[in-house]
Design an enzyme around this catalytic site. Structure first.
Site, PDB file in Angstrom:
ATOM      1  N   GLU A  42       8.688  22.689   0.950  1.00 30.50           N
ATOM      2  CA  GLU A  42       8.600  23.142   2.330  1.00 30.50           C
ATOM      3  C   GLU A  42       9.157  22.121   3.321  1.00 30.50           C
ATOM      4  OE1 GLU A  42       4.813  26.175   2.099  1.00 30.50           O
ATOM      5  OE2 GLU A  42       4.364  24.089   2.540  1.00 30.50           O
ATOM      6  N   CYS A  99      10.145  17.823   9.941  1.00 32.00           N
ATOM      7  CA  CYS A  99       9.331  17.155   8.932  1.00 32.00           C
ATOM      8  C   CYS A  99       9.951  17.437   7.564  1.00 32.00           C
ATOM      9  CB  CYS A  99       7.897  17.671   9.001  1.00 32.00           C
ATOM     10  SG  CYS A  99       6.761  16.835   7.885  1.00 32.00           S
ATOM     11  N   CYS A 143       3.651  15.938  -5.422  1.00 39.37           N
ATOM     12  CA  CYS A 143       3.425  14.540  -5.056  1.00 39.37           C
ATOM     13  C   CYS A 143       2.703  13.837  -6.189  1.00 39.37           C
ATOM     14  CB  CYS A 143       2.591  14.456  -3.773  1.00 39.37           C
ATOM     15  SG  CYS A 143       2.420  12.777  -3.111  1.00 39.37           S
ATOM     16  N   CYS A 148      -4.088  12.000  -2.567  1.00 37.49           N
ATOM     17  CA  CYS A 148      -4.910  11.788  -1.381  1.00 37.49           C
ATOM     18  C   CYS A 148      -5.799  13.007  -1.186  1.00 37.49           C
ATOM     19  CB  CYS A 148      -4.025  11.560  -0.161  1.00 37.49           C
ATOM     20  SG  CYS A 148      -2.928  10.126  -0.321  1.00 37.49           S
ATOM     21  N   CYS A 162      -5.241  15.805   1.569  1.00 38.12           N
ATOM     22  CA  CYS A 162      -3.895  16.368   1.687  1.00 38.12           C
ATOM     23  C   CYS A 162      -3.702  17.505   0.691  1.00 38.12           C
ATOM     24  CB  CYS A 162      -2.858  15.267   1.447  1.00 38.12           C
ATOM     25  SG  CYS A 162      -1.144  15.845   1.546  1.00 38.12           S
ATOM     26  N   GLY A 198       5.484  14.798  -0.705  1.00 35.55           N
ATOM     27  CA  GLY A 198       5.896  13.661  -1.501  1.00 35.55           C
ATOM     28  C   GLY A 198       5.734  12.313  -0.813  1.00 35.55           C
ATOM     29  N   SER A 236       7.220   7.786   6.583  1.00 31.78           N
ATOM     30  CA  SER A 236       5.788   7.603   6.385  1.00 31.78           C
ATOM     31  C   SER A 236       5.501   7.271   4.933  1.00 31.78           C
ATOM     32  CB  SER A 236       5.035   8.877   6.784  1.00 31.78           C
ATOM     33  OG  SER A 236       3.658   8.755   6.510  1.00 31.78           O
ATOM     34  N   SER A 275       0.115   5.595   6.300  1.00 30.90           N
ATOM     35  CA  SER A 275      -1.071   6.438   6.169  1.00 30.90           C
ATOM     36  C   SER A 275      -2.257   5.556   5.789  1.00 30.90           C
ATOM     37  CB  SER A 275      -0.839   7.517   5.104  1.00 30.90           C
ATOM     38  OG  SER A 275       0.201   8.390   5.494  1.00 30.90           O
ATOM     39  N   HIS A 285      -5.991   5.678   7.197  1.00 25.39           N
ATOM     40  CA  HIS A 285      -7.079   6.646   7.007  1.00 25.39           C
ATOM     41  C   HIS A 285      -8.435   6.061   6.659  1.00 25.39           C
ATOM     42  CE1 HIS A 285      -3.842   9.458   7.290  1.00 25.39           C
ATOM     43  NE2 HIS A 285      -3.351   9.171   6.099  1.00 25.39           N
ATOM     44  N   ASN A 330      -6.693  18.780   9.144  1.00 26.02           N
ATOM     45  CA  ASN A 330      -6.234  20.165   9.079  1.00 26.02           C
ATOM     46  C   ASN A 330      -6.713  20.788   7.773  1.00 26.02           C
ATOM     47  OD1 ASN A 330      -4.631  20.133  11.553  1.00 26.02           O
ATOM     48  ND2 ASN A 330      -3.314  18.703  10.465  1.00 26.02           N
ATOM     49  N   CYS A 385      -0.029  18.937   9.606  1.00 31.80           N
ATOM     50  CA  CYS A 385      -0.053  17.728   8.794  1.00 31.80           C
ATOM     51  C   CYS A 385      -1.089  17.837   7.683  1.00 31.80           C
ATOM     52  CB  CYS A 385      -0.375  16.539   9.695  1.00 31.80           C
ATOM     53  SG  CYS A 385      -0.416  14.956   8.844  1.00 31.80           S
TER      54      CYS A 385
END
Length: 388
Positions: free
Chosen positions: A108, A121, A128, A132, A135, A183, A215, A237, A239, A314, A357
Site C-alpha cells: 500500500e 507515504c 515487515c 511492533c 502497528c 516495512g 523513518s 520510532s 514510542h 490508530n 499511521c
C-alpha cells in the site's frame, strides 16, 4: 544483515513478456541498457528525461527519439507502473492505493493532501520483519523487499493519479515523501537509497532531500550511512522511554536499546537546530502516556536537536491497545512543549479507509476472519460512496 534472509528474492524488472522495465534504473544502468542495443549514450539522457521528468508510460510518446529507435526500445524494454488493485479515497481527502507487482505481491501507498503541501507515504517492503505491537503492518510477516523500481514507481504512480507530469515548480500536490509505509526502510537500505537518489535527481522527479523523511525503528548500524549518503531527514520510532517497555512494543529495542539508539541520533550527520530529528511517539492509553513518561522523554532527548510527533494510536481489528484520551495527550504535549520541544499532535488522516499511521496492511496474505469482515465492510462502504 541476517534479517534480510527472511525476504524471498524476485526480479520484478523483467515482465512476463521478457522485456526489462526501465523504471528504477539509475543513469549508469540506463546508459548500459541502451549500449546493449548499440545505441548512442545520449539516448540514455533522453530516456531519463522522458521517464523521470515527463512521466512517459510508453516509448511512443517519446517524440524526441526517432521512430526506429522507439520501436527498437519497445521490443526490449518497457516503462511500466504497478497495477492499481484498489484506489480508496477518505472523507478527509487522503488516498490509499493497493498496488500489485509482477509476482502478484501487493502493498500500500498513501497520499495525504494538506493546504501547503502533499505528502506521499511510501512503502519499502511487502510486510515487515519487525513486530511492533501497535502497528498493523507488523502483524504481517515479511514477504520480500521492494526493488528500487517498485519504490520509485510509487512516486510515479501517484504523480500519474494527480496529473502532475512534469511537476510544477510551485504548488505541487506531491511535494513531500515520507518513507513511513510498509516495512523498515533501513533493512532494505540498498534499494531505498537507489530509489531516493533517483527521486532527488534535479533533472528527473526532483524532490529535494529537504522534503524527504526516512523513518526507522532504530537500525542503528545503518543510520549514519543513511545520513552521509542521502542527507534526508530522519524520523525515529521511539514510542517508549524505558527499555523494558520498548522491548515489548518495539522488539528491535532488544538488539539496539534506547541508549545506543539515541547516541546514533546525536551523531546523525547534518542534525542541527535547523534540521532536527523527529521522534515519533504513539500515544497508548495507560501504557506510555503519563506525565512521568513525558518527563523521562524530555530527559532522554536532552542535547539532541529534536521535535516530537505525538501520534494518537490508530486502531485496527484485533489491536491490543487503545488510543490515549485527548486530555491526556494534551497534558503530555503541554509538558513537552514547555520543556522547549515542539511536540505537535498528529491529526489522524484516512482512518475511514485504514490509511492512517500504523494501519497499513496489504491483501497479499490471508487475514483473520475478524479482519476480513472489518476490512470488507470498510471497503464496501467506501466503494459504494465513491460510485454515487
Amino acid at each position: 544483515m541476517g534479517v534480510l534472509s527472511h525476504a524471498s528474492t524476485f526480479a520484478p524488472t523483467v515482465g512476463s513478456d521478457g522485456r526489462r522495465n526501465l523504471v528504477g534504473l539509475d543513469r549508469a544502468e540506463l546508459t548500459a541498457a541502451v549500449a546493449e542495443l548499440g545505441l548512442e549514450p545520449f539516448r540514455a539522457r533522453q530516456l531519463w528525461h522522458w521517464i523521470y521528468h515527463r512521466g512517459a508510460t510508453s516509448f511512443e510518446t517519446m517524440t524526441t527519439l526517432a521512430k526506429p529507435v522507439r520501436e527498437r526500445l519497445s521490443g526490449h524494454f518497457m516503462v511500466r507502473r504497478p497495477e492499481v488493485s484498489r484506489d480508496l479515497r477518505s472523507e478527509d481527502g487522503t488516498r490509499k492505493w493497493l498496488l500489485r507487482m509482477e509476482d502478484g505481491q501487493q502493498f500500500e501507498t498513501v497520499h495525504i493532501p494538506e493546504e501547503d503541501r502533499g505528502t506521499l507515504c511510501v512503502s519499502s517492503q511487502v510486510g515487515c520483519t519487525l513486530t511492533c505491537r501497535f502497528c498493523h503492518t507488523g502483524t504481517q510477516r515479511l514477504v520480500r523487499n521492494l526493488e528500487a523500481g517498485e519504490i520509485v514507481a510509487q512516486v510515479m504512480m501517484a504523480r500519474d493519479a494527480l496529473d502532475e507530469w512534469p511537476a510544477p515548480p510551485d504548488g505541487r500536490l506531491l511535494s513531500n515523501i515520507v518513507m513511513m509505509g510498509m516495512g523498515e526502510p533501513l533493512y532494505n537500505y540498498e534499494n531505498v537509497a537507489k530509489a531516493l537518489k533517483i527521486v532527488m535527481d534535479g533533472e528527473g522527479i526532483s524532490i529535494s532531500k529537504r522534503r524527504i523523511t526516512l523513518s526507522t525503528s532504530g537500525v542503528v548500524p545503518i543510520m549514519r550511512r543513511c545520513g552521509e549518503e542521502l542527507g534526508v531527514n530522519l524520523a525515529v520510532s521511539l514510542h517508549a522511554v524505558t527499555d523494558e517497555l520498548r522491548d515489548r512494543i518495539v522488539p528491535i529495542n532488544r538488539k539496539y536499546p534506547i541508549a545506543e539508539l539515541l547516541e546514533a541520533c546525536r551523531t546523525y550527520p547534518g542534525a542541527s537546530n535547523a534540521r532536527r530529528i523527529t521522534f515519533e511517539y504513539v500515544m497508548l492509553k495507560g501504557v506510555n502516556d503519563s506525565l512521568a513518561d513525558a518527563r523521562e522523554l524530555v530527559r532522554l532527548l536532552k542535547g539532541i536537536p529534536s521535535k516530537i510527533n505525538l501520534i494518537p494510536f490508530n486502531p485496527w481489528p484485533g489491536a491490543p491497545f487503545e488510543r490515549s484520551d485527548r486530555k491526556q495527550i494534551e497534558r503530555f504535549a503541554d509538558f513537552v512543549n514547555a520543556a522547549g520541544y515542539a511536540s505537535p499532535v498528529r491529526t489522524p488522516r484516512g482512518e475511514d479507509i485504514m490509511a492512517a499511521c500504523g494501519q497499513l496492511k496489504s491483501d497479499s496474505l490471508r487475514l483473520s476472519a475478524a479482519e476480513r469482515a472489518a476490512m470488507a465492510q470498510v471497503i464496501a462502504e467506501k466503494e459504494a460512496a465513491q460510485s454515487l
